[in-house]
Design an enzyme around this catalytic site. Structure first.
Site, PDB file in Angstrom:
ATOM      1  N   LYS A  78       0.859  -1.186   0.000  1.00 29.38           N
ATOM      2  CA  LYS A  78       0.000   0.000   0.000  1.00 29.38           C
ATOM      3  C   LYS A  78       0.897   1.238   0.000  1.00 29.38           C
ATOM      4  O   LYS A  78       1.808   1.374   0.837  1.00 29.38           O
ATOM      5  CB  LYS A  78      -0.879  -0.041   1.259  1.00 29.38           C
ATOM      6  CG  LYS A  78      -2.218   0.628   1.116  1.00 29.38           C
ATOM      7  CD  LYS A  78      -3.096   0.275   2.307  1.00 29.38           C
ATOM      8  CE  LYS A  78      -4.385   1.035   2.298  1.00 29.38           C
ATOM      9  NZ  LYS A  78      -5.159   0.825   3.529  1.00 29.38           N
TER      10      LYS A  78
HETATM   11  O1  G3P Z   1      -7.760   1.523   5.339  1.00 28.85           O
HETATM   12  C1  G3P Z   1      -8.092   2.796   4.940  1.00 28.85           C
HETATM   13  C2  G3P Z   1      -9.483   3.255   5.276  1.00 28.85           C
HETATM   14  O2  G3P Z   1     -10.412   2.258   5.094  1.00 28.85           O
HETATM   15  C3  G3P Z   1      -9.611   4.057   6.527  1.00 28.85           C
HETATM   16  O3  G3P Z   1     -10.925   4.206   6.969  1.00 28.85           O
HETATM   17  O4  G3P Z   1     -12.597   4.844   8.679  1.00 28.85           O
HETATM   18  O5  G3P Z   1     -10.174   5.465   9.025  1.00 28.85           O
HETATM   19  O6  G3P Z   1     -11.546   6.609   7.286  1.00 28.85           O
HETATM   20  P1  G3P Z   1     -11.327   5.340   8.042  1.00 28.85           P
END
Ligand code: G3P
Length: 227
Positions: free
Chosen positions: A87
Site C-alpha cells: 500500500k
Molecule cells: O484503510 C483505509 C481506510 O479504510 C480508513 O478508513 O474509517 O479510518 O476513514 P477510516
C-alpha cells in the site's frame, strides 16, 4: 464484488474469515498502531500471521515518504507472502514507487485517494488497486459515493485493470451503494459487514417461526402424550 475487512485485529480477522465471505484484508499504519504492535520485526510477523488467516490479498502499507525507502520497504513487505499487496500513498514519490513495483510484478494498493485525478494517475502508474476514502469525504460534507461513481466511469472508459477498492466505508449503506455502482471491492470494519444481516422483518419472522413450531410441539405432546 469482493469484501475486504479493514482491520489489523486478529480476532476480528478470524471471525470475518469464519463467515466465508471475506476476500482479503486491508490495514494501515493507524490500524497497526491500534493493535499495539511495536517494531518492524513484530509488524512484519503480524502481516505474515494475517496472511495465514485469510485466503485473499492483504494490504500492508509503507511508512516511508521518499522513493528509495518506499521501494526498500515495499520489497520487504512483498517478500513476506505472495498475497501481500504493498500500500502506497498517492504522492509524487508514491507514484514513482507504484510504477517501479508494477514493472517488478509487485502488486500495489494506492491509498489516500480523494479525487478522480489522483486515481487516474495511480491507474496509469500500474496500481493493482486504488483506495478512494469515501467515509472521510462524507466527514467533510462531500459525497464520498460520488467519487466511487466517477472512478467506475473513468476506469471503464479505458478498461483499466486497476480495481476500485472502496475504502473508509463505514456503514451497511456504503456497502450497498458501492455494489450498485460496481466497485470491485469494498473494505470496511467487520461491524459494517455484520450490520448487512439485520432487518427487523427477519427478526420478527424468525421469532414467529420458532414460536409457532414450539406451540405446535406442545399441542402435539398434549394430544399424543409419550408413554
Ligand atoms: O484503510 C483505509 C481506510 O479504510 C480508513 O478508513 O474509517 O479510518 O476513514 P477510516
Amino acid at each position: 464484488m469482493k469484501f475486504f475487512v479493514d482491520t489489523a485485529n486478529l480476532d476480528q480477522i478470524k471471525e470475518a474469515a469464519s463467515l466465508g465471505i471475506i476476500d482479503g484484508v486491508t490495514t494501515n499504519p493507524s490500524l497497526i498502531a491500534k493493535e499495539g504492535i511495536i517494531g518492524t520485526e513484530a509488524i512484519l510477523r503480524h502481516y505474515e500471521t494475517i496472511c495465514g488467516l485469510v485466503d485473499g490479498d492483504v494490504s500492508a502499507e509503507v511508512i516511508a515518504t521518499d522513493f528509495e525507502t518506499m521501494v526498500r520497504e515495499g520489497e520487504t513487505l512483498a517478500a513476506i507472502h505472495p498475497r501481500i499487496v504493498v500500500k502506497v500513498p498517492i504522492t509524487k514519490e508514491g507514484l514513482k514507487a507504484i510504477s517501479y513495483f508494477s514493472k517488478k510484478g509487485i502488486r500495489t494498493n494506492c491509498t489516500l485517494i480523494f479525487s478522480p485525478g489522483q486515481a487516474l494517475l495511480a491507474a496509469k502508474a500500474g496500481a493493482s488497486y486504488v483506495s478512494p476514502f469515501m467515509g472521510r469525504l462524507d466527514d467533510i460534507s462531500q459525497e464520498g459515493i460520488e467519487l466511487i461513481r466517477s472512478l467506475r466511469e473513468i476506469f471503464d472508459n479505458y478498461a483499466f485493470e486497476t480495481e476500485i477498492l472502496a475504502a473508509s466505508a463505514r456503514s451497511p449503506l456504503h456497502i450497498v451503494q458501492c455494489a450498485r455502482i460496481g466497485a470491485d471491492v469494498v473494505t470496511c470494519p467487520l461491524s459494517s459487514l455484520l450490520a448487512l444481516l439485520n432487518h427487523p422483518l427477519t427478526q420478527v419472522g424468525l421469532e414467529k417461526f420458532l414460536s409457532d413450531y414450539a406451540r405446535s410441539q406442545e399441542q402435539a405432546e398434549k394430544t399424543y402424550p409419550r408413554v
